[in-house]
Design an enzyme around this catalytic site. Structure first.
Site, PDB file in Angstrom:
ATOM      1  N   LEU A  94       0.850  -1.175   0.000  1.00 49.57           N
ATOM      2  CA  LEU A  94       0.000   0.000   0.000  1.00 49.57           C
ATOM      3  C   LEU A  94       0.889   1.230   0.000  1.00 49.57           C
ATOM      4  O   LEU A  94       1.978   1.226   0.593  1.00 49.57           O
ATOM      5  CB  LEU A  94      -0.905   0.015   1.241  1.00 49.57           C
ATOM      6  CG  LEU A  94      -1.927  -1.112   1.388  1.00 49.57           C
ATOM      7  CD1 LEU A  94      -2.640  -0.999   2.729  1.00 49.57           C
ATOM      8  CD2 LEU A  94      -2.939  -1.086   0.254  1.00 49.57           C
ATOM      9  N   ASP A  95       0.418   2.288  -0.657  1.00 53.09           N
ATOM     10  CA  ASP A  95       1.131   3.556  -0.582  1.00 53.09           C
ATOM     11  C   ASP A  95       1.175   4.012   0.867  1.00 53.09           C
ATOM     12  O   ASP A  95       0.297   3.681   1.675  1.00 53.09           O
ATOM     13  CB  ASP A  95       0.429   4.627  -1.426  1.00 53.09           C
ATOM     14  CG  ASP A  95       0.444   4.296  -2.907  1.00 53.09           C
ATOM     15  OD1 ASP A  95       1.301   3.481  -3.307  1.00 53.09           O
ATOM     16  OD2 ASP A  95      -0.396   4.836  -3.643  1.00 53.09           O
ATOM     17  N   ILE A  96       2.166   4.818   1.209  1.00 55.03           N
ATOM     18  CA  ILE A  96       2.346   5.238   2.593  1.00 55.03           C
ATOM     19  C   ILE A  96       1.136   5.999   3.116  1.00 55.03           C
ATOM     20  O   ILE A  96       0.819   5.959   4.305  1.00 55.03           O
ATOM     21  CB  ILE A  96       3.634   6.085   2.737  1.00 55.03           C
ATOM     22  CG1 ILE A  96       3.967   6.287   4.218  1.00 55.03           C
ATOM     23  CG2 ILE A  96       3.483   7.418   2.000  1.00 55.03           C
ATOM     24  CD1 ILE A  96       5.327   6.906   4.445  1.00 55.03           C
TER      25      ILE A  96
END
Length: 246
Positions: free
Chosen positions: A3-5
């Site tokens: 997942l993106d941060i």
């Protein structure tokens, strides 16, 4: 998967090395169905659709379903949408929603950072993942093996023989394969049922701050209407950034 941060939600973890290997292969082969929930600015219409747009020099595909639209003084409308990535390009969902002028609220990279609420939350959340149980992975691996596919379907026209290429180490993509679990090109669930493959679905609820945000936006709208009447742009459907941020 990753997942993106700034994106929250589900991440799948394994309890054994063999399970880890099989789950990773399922993601790589696109035998996984993922669903995200997002809140975007504007009233997204139609209620269901598919976004086909290039990211870089590669085609990217996202399906969406609108759950709810709410009024907002700041954004005109806000829409809560389910997002289904068919391909896995870098920041695909964020870039696709921005490309149709319905950016994800809180996305400070691809949208209007100065217009978002003073919060670190980005309204993009992974809430559902469906994948083959690791114990049954070998059944699908055999069914979709190149030799078996070539024998069963030499032309690949029914979608079973989809050409897949893995991402290189310096690629931005999860890989270049189409997600056959979502694309409709190959009925993975039907194949899994025929092969007696157990499909595992892991789901979590929409995060509480989504409803808090919707209620706050609606309260501000109602208070404004009660005090001042309808906003000047209330007759206009704010489908573009220019209409949203006045």
């Amino acid at each position: 998967h990753r997942l993106d941060i700034s994106t929250g939600g589900l991440v799948i973890c394994s309890k054994s090395k063999q399970a880890e290997v099989n789950i990773m292969k399922s993601f790589r082969n696109k035998w996984v169905k993922k669903m995200y929930i997002a809140i975007v600015s504007g009233k997204l219409e139609p209620q269901e659709g598919t976004i086909n747009d290039f990211i870089g020099d590669k085609m990217a595909i996202t399906k969406y379903v609108v759950r709810k639209c709410s009024r907002s003084i700041q954004y005109g409308w806000i829409s809560t949408v389910e997002l289904y990535p068919i391909t896995g390009r870098k920041h695909q969902l964020r870039r696709h929603m921005q490309s149709i002028n319905h950016p994800i609220i809180g996305d400070r990279r691809y949208s209007f950072a100065s217009s978002w609420p003073s919060t670190n939350n980005q309204f993009l959340w992974s809430i559902s993942v469906t994948f083959p149980h690791p114990k049954d992975f070998h059944k699908l691996e055999t069914y979709f093996s190149p030799s078996f596919v070539a024998e069963k379907n030499p032309t690949g026209k029914d979608g079973v023989g989809i050409e897949k290429t893995e991402a290189t180490e310096d690629s931005d993509d999860e890989d270049d394969a189409v997600n056959i679990a979502e694309s409709g090109l190959c009925p993975l669930e039907a194949v899994a049922a025929d092969l007696q493959v157990e499909m595992v679905t892991v789901e979590i609820a929409e995060p509480a701050f989504y409803e808090d945000f919707r209620q706050l936006q609606e309260k501000i709208w109602i208070d404004h209407v009660n005090e001042h009447g309808q906003p000047v742009d209330s007759e206009r459907e704010p489908g573009t950034a220019e209409a949203l941020f006045l």
